[in-house]
Enzyme design. Structure first.
Site, PDB file in Angstrom:
ATOM      1  N   ASP A 174       0.931  -1.099  -0.016  1.00  0.00           N
ATOM      2  CA  ASP A 174      -0.012   0.075  -0.082  1.00  0.00           C
ATOM      3  C   ASP A 174       1.024   1.147   0.000  1.00  0.00           C
ATOM      4  O   ASP A 174       2.006   1.309   0.578  1.00  0.00           O
ATOM      5  CB  ASP A 174      -0.773   0.010   1.288  1.00  0.00           C
ATOM      6  CG  ASP A 174      -1.446  -1.274   1.490  1.00  0.00           C
ATOM      7  OD1 ASP A 174      -2.618  -1.416   0.466  1.00  0.00           O
ATOM      8  OD2 ASP A 174      -1.452  -1.790   2.634  1.00  0.00           O
ATOM      9  N   ARG A 196      -1.554  -3.070  -3.535  1.00  0.00           N
ATOM     10  CA  ARG A 196      -2.752  -3.076  -3.306  1.00  0.00           C
ATOM     11  C   ARG A 196      -3.544  -1.372  -2.997  1.00  0.00           C
ATOM     12  O   ARG A 196      -3.804  -1.028  -4.097  1.00  0.00           O
ATOM     13  CB  ARG A 196      -2.840  -3.573  -1.698  1.00  0.00           C
ATOM     14  CG  ARG A 196      -4.036  -3.815  -0.920  1.00  0.00           C
ATOM     15  CD  ARG A 196      -4.912  -4.949  -1.782  1.00  0.00           C
ATOM     16  NE  ARG A 196      -6.352  -5.269  -0.928  1.00  0.00           N
ATOM     17  CZ  ARG A 196      -7.012  -6.122  -1.130  1.00  0.00           C
ATOM     18  NH1 ARG A 196      -7.110  -6.836  -2.225  1.00  0.00           N
ATOM     19  NH2 ARG A 196      -8.136  -6.215  -0.295  1.00  0.00           N
ATOM     20  N   ARG A 256     -13.405   0.330  -5.966  1.00  0.00           N
ATOM     21  CA  ARG A 256     -13.094   1.005  -4.755  1.00  0.00           C
ATOM     22  C   ARG A 256     -12.223   2.352  -4.554  1.00  0.00           C
ATOM     23  O   ARG A 256     -11.367   2.094  -4.217  1.00  0.00           O
ATOM     24  CB  ARG A 256     -12.167  -0.357  -4.038  1.00  0.00           C
ATOM     25  CG  ARG A 256     -13.117  -1.436  -3.747  1.00  0.00           C
ATOM     26  CD  ARG A 256     -12.549  -2.363  -2.911  1.00  0.00           C
ATOM     27  NE  ARG A 256     -13.407  -3.662  -2.669  1.00  0.00           N
ATOM     28  CZ  ARG A 256     -12.915  -4.530  -1.922  1.00  0.00           C
ATOM     29  NH1 ARG A 256     -11.754  -4.684  -1.500  1.00  0.00           N
ATOM     30  NH2 ARG A 256     -13.799  -5.606  -1.562  1.00  0.00           N
ATOM     31  N   LYS A 259     -13.846   2.730  -1.441  1.00  0.00           N
ATOM     32  CA  LYS A 259     -14.618   1.953  -0.415  1.00  0.00           C
ATOM     33  C   LYS A 259     -14.706   2.824   0.832  1.00  0.00           C
ATOM     34  O   LYS A 259     -13.759   3.285   1.197  1.00  0.00           O
ATOM     35  CB  LYS A 259     -14.183   0.849  -0.297  1.00  0.00           C
ATOM     36  CG  LYS A 259     -15.141  -0.103   0.829  1.00  0.00           C
ATOM     37  CD  LYS A 259     -14.501  -1.550   0.677  1.00  0.00           C
ATOM     38  CE  LYS A 259     -15.513  -2.155   1.778  1.00  0.00           C
ATOM     39  NZ  LYS A 259     -15.639  -3.542   1.657  1.00  0.00           N
TER      40      LYS A 259
END
Ligand SMILES: *[C@@H]1O[C@H](CO)[C@@H](O)[C@H](O)[C@H]1NC(C)=O
Ligand SMILES: *[C@@H]1O[C@H](CO)[C@@H](O)[C@H](O)[C@H]1NC(C)=O
Length: 373
Positions: A174, A196, A256, A259
């Site tokens: 991330d 990610r 997403r 999200k």
């Protein structure tokens, strides 16, 4: 032979050059209390190790990034068995079996060999009272992201780029993680080619966050939809997060983005969603006001959502009593619909709302988003 003292002085000169670089502008909205490392010295690291030492030190510091810090290969590579839940075509992401994700959630997926760089799964654990600022376009992190967690308070991240976090692998890394932080301003950052999330908040709550002028560049050669649109974009799900998300450019993602969840409250004025092949919003248990924003070529602005959304399609005086002004309408071209009408969002945000421009007036984006200062 130079004396030890001369060597020491040379080292200080090389590592602590005081740069003219200082924070540009001020945070507005939920992250407005962030001052970062303003109370401390300014340092300019020249190696990955030095950068990590500064960012994890307990002193207030302004850390100027004036070069590329390439963390790839610094912690070795791992060769393991993962899985291929989206297929084995070359354009598909395959997954690392992180925390037994493949075994627990993708039991039917064929197994696949993964070869990833370990550094990207191990973000820098930034400590409190830091400003991380790029010098022009020079401040770049490759192969490692930043994580603000476990009570970290008062951090500004401005004008840097983060990229190359094992983009071919789900769970590859991330870029920016907030997991139990407060008073944070992330501004003018570009994120691309991540495994990610570009930005993830949670699971612990983040109280007082502003994310502005961010460029989520979702273009990738490996995606969960096997179509070059990165699926894992922005995940705002920390427990009762309070987030202002303004003037951001979300480009070429497949899902997403964002999200929402965790009881988060998010004010989202003046963002530009451009070329979203899948969906933008999904979520549950959250409040979001989306206003003055542009949706262009966004196939599905919202799907699979039970979060409270307020998203007017024209200027809306119903916001007056809670916000002290009318809400700005969102505009849509070649896009599906998003017309949230849950007015509980308005009192939830209330006086924490920042000003919003007309959607027609944010045409500076994308030029102004990302590490463009
Ligand atoms: C977005 O990222 C892709 C992949 O790294 C890159 O080729 C492209 O130049 C980037 N786009 C912009 C506008 O920076
Ligand atoms: C449009 O942007 C300009 C420059 O930022 C600003 O002064 C003006 O108030 C904005 N107008 C509207 C209607 O939002």
């Amino acid at each position: 032979m130079p004396s030890i003292a001369a060597l020491g002085a040379a080292l200080v000169a090389a590592t602590s050059v005081v740069s003219a670089q200082s924070v540009s502008g001020k945070p507005e909205g939920y992250g407005s209390k962030a001052t970062g490392g303003a109370a401390g010295k300014t340092v300019t690291p020249t190696s990955t190790e030095e950068l990590e030492n500064y960012l994890t030190s307990s002193d207030p510091l302004t850390v100027v990034l004036s070069q590329t810090f390439d963390f790839r290969k610094t912690e070795g590579t791992a060769s393991e068995t993962g899985c291929a839940p989206y297929g084995t075509d070359s354009g598909c992401q395959i997954a690392i079996n992180k925390d037994d994700w493949c075994s627990n959630y993708q039991a039917d997926a064929p197994s696949a060999d993964v070869n990833y760089d370990k550094a990207a799964l191990n973000p820098i654990q930034v400590k409190s009272d830091k400003t991380i600022i790029g010098d022009g376009q020079n401040g770049v992190l490759l192969g490692k992201g930043l994580r603000l967690a476990g009570g970290v308070d008062n951090v500004i991240i401005q004008n840097i780029a983060i990229s190359e976090l094992n983009p071919q692998y789900v769970w590859g890394g991330d870029a920016i993680t907030l997991d139990g932080s407060s008073n944070v301003w992330v501004d003018h950052v570009t994120t691309s080619l991540v495994g990610r999330q570009h930005i993830v908040t949670g699971n612990a709550g983040n109280d007082g966050v502003t994310i502005s002028n961010h460029f989520v560049n979702g273009t990738t050669s490996w995606s969960a939809n096997c179509n070059s649109y990165h699926y894992w974009g922005v995940y705002l799900t920390g427990e009762k997060d309070t987030i202002t998300f303004k003037n951001n450019y979300i480009y070429h993602t497949g899902g997403r983005s964002p999200k929402l969840g965790g009881g988060a409250t998010v004010h989202m004025p003046n963002n530009y969603w451009d070329d979203i092949e899948g969906h933008a919003f999904e979520g549950e248990d959250a409040y979001a006001l989306i206003e003055g924003s542009v949706f262009e070529n966004v196939k599905t602005p919202v799907t699979d959502n039970t979060a409270a959304l307020y998203a007017p399609t024209s200027d809306d005086s119903a916001c007056q009593s809670a916000l002290g002004r009318a809400c700005k309408g969102n505009t849509f071209s070649s896009s599906g619909k998003l017309d949230g009408t849950d007015s509980s969002v308005l009192s939830q945000i209330g006086e924490n709302a920042v000003e919003a421009d007309d959607a027609s007036n944010i045409s500076g984006i994308p030029g102004t988003a990302g590490n463009t200062l």
